[in-house]
Design an enzyme around this catalytic site. Sequence first.
Site, PDB file in Angstrom:
ATOM      1  N   CYS A 126       0.923  -1.550  -0.151  1.00 37.08           N
ATOM      2  CA  CYS A 126       0.190  -0.602  -0.347  1.00 37.08           C
ATOM      3  C   CYS A 126       0.804   1.158  -0.078  1.00 37.08           C
ATOM      4  CB  CYS A 126      -0.800   0.074   1.269  1.00 37.08           C
ATOM      5  SG  CYS A 126      -2.528  -1.416   1.067  1.00 37.08           S
ATOM      6  N   THR A 154     -16.444  10.414   1.625  1.00 36.57           N
ATOM      7  CA  THR A 154     -16.196  11.395   3.029  1.00 36.57           C
ATOM      8  C   THR A 154     -14.961  10.187   2.333  1.00 36.57           C
ATOM      9  OG1 THR A 154     -17.813   8.512   3.580  1.00 36.57           O
ATOM     10  CG2 THR A 154     -18.423  11.213   4.132  1.00 36.57           C
ATOM     11  N   ASP A 194     -11.651  -4.581   3.199  1.00 33.06           N
ATOM     12  CA  ASP A 194     -12.346  -2.949   3.467  1.00 33.06           C
ATOM     13  C   ASP A 194     -14.506  -3.209   3.649  1.00 33.06           C
ATOM     14  OD1 ASP A 194     -10.520  -0.740   2.288  1.00 33.06           O
ATOM     15  OD2 ASP A 194     -11.053  -1.362   0.038  1.00 33.06           O
ATOM     16  N   SER A 212      -7.021 -10.584 -16.191  1.00 35.46           N
ATOM     17  CA  SER A 212      -5.755 -10.225 -15.684  1.00 35.46           C
ATOM     18  C   SER A 212      -4.798 -10.134 -17.156  1.00 35.46           C
ATOM     19  CB  SER A 212      -4.663 -11.753 -15.757  1.00 35.46           C
ATOM     20  OG  SER A 212      -5.287 -12.531 -17.272  1.00 35.46           O
TER      21      SER A 212
END
Length: 341
Positions: A20, A54, A102, A152
């Site tokens: 990340c 948000t 998430d 892919s």
Amino acid sequence: MTATRETPVRLTQFAHGGGCACKIPPGELEDVLGGLATAPPVPGGTPLLVGLATGDDAAVVTLPAYGGAAAQAVVSTADFFTPVVDDPYDWGRIAAANALSDVYAMGGRPVLAVNLLAWPRDLLPFELAREVLRGGMDIAAEAGCHVGGGHSVDDPEPKYGMAVTGLADPARLLRNDAGRPGLPLSLTKPLGLGVLNNRHKATGERFEQAVATMVALNRDASEAALARGATCATDVTGFGLLGHLHKLARASGVTAVLDTAAVPWLDGARQAVRDGYVSGGTRRNLAWVAPFTDFGDTDADTRLLLADAQTSGGLLVAGEVPGAPVIGELVPRGAHSVVLR
């Protein structure tokens, strides 16, 4: 650089960033998204509960009740990144856990995922890609989530992740705009993943404590938060604790007061900072949150660790979570969105 069966492969050397930490910087991303958050609703579409406004962890729409069944919320997200570790199976597990996170961060349960794979077919053997996909499927199976194909592409840089669909109770979501003054802040995984991954990329050292943290699902933490009546949460990933804390406080119209002495760290994280293994993404995170943060007398190394770009980090919950340390509280909005003590 071409890898063969006879040549040891270090996947992190085929990527410009790692995990990340290779996200687009948050300030630049908000500039790109400016104005898009107020896009008109889709005519005749199902109600959008959570969208761009948000900067939450996933999008959420409601499905109307049918045949007497209760209404449900559909949670949708996608996440992929370059190799964060050299072992392909571990990279697949980490990327899958990160993508599933998430859904957990919204209070949902993942039910279906599809793979997202970019692979330099002329540089890396496909046996490695198979191991990446196997790692992802094993984590999805642990989560009780089907994997149904994917997409892919041939790409100069390897990337892997998942698009995930989950289900949730629309009346019991975890949102980043639902914080209110008086709530404690809990963090369910220790920090320091970014600097340890950066050290791994530079030296080849393997940090088992970092891998174990990244592959751990946020399922139990999400369920525990919901059981305690929490309504506000986010996961801590590429923007670091300070970045995600700022976004939560801004969306909720409050100030987050952080007790730096209560924040948990992975073994070796502080040493990695002292030795200089700090990613560019972490430094960009710190620069972005600086105008919104009262740092007090917090030292430079701690500031960097608090902004450290995490991969598959824990949940930041406005409320108490059994077994997770309380690292601060939400208070009425002041001059800064984040205050360090």
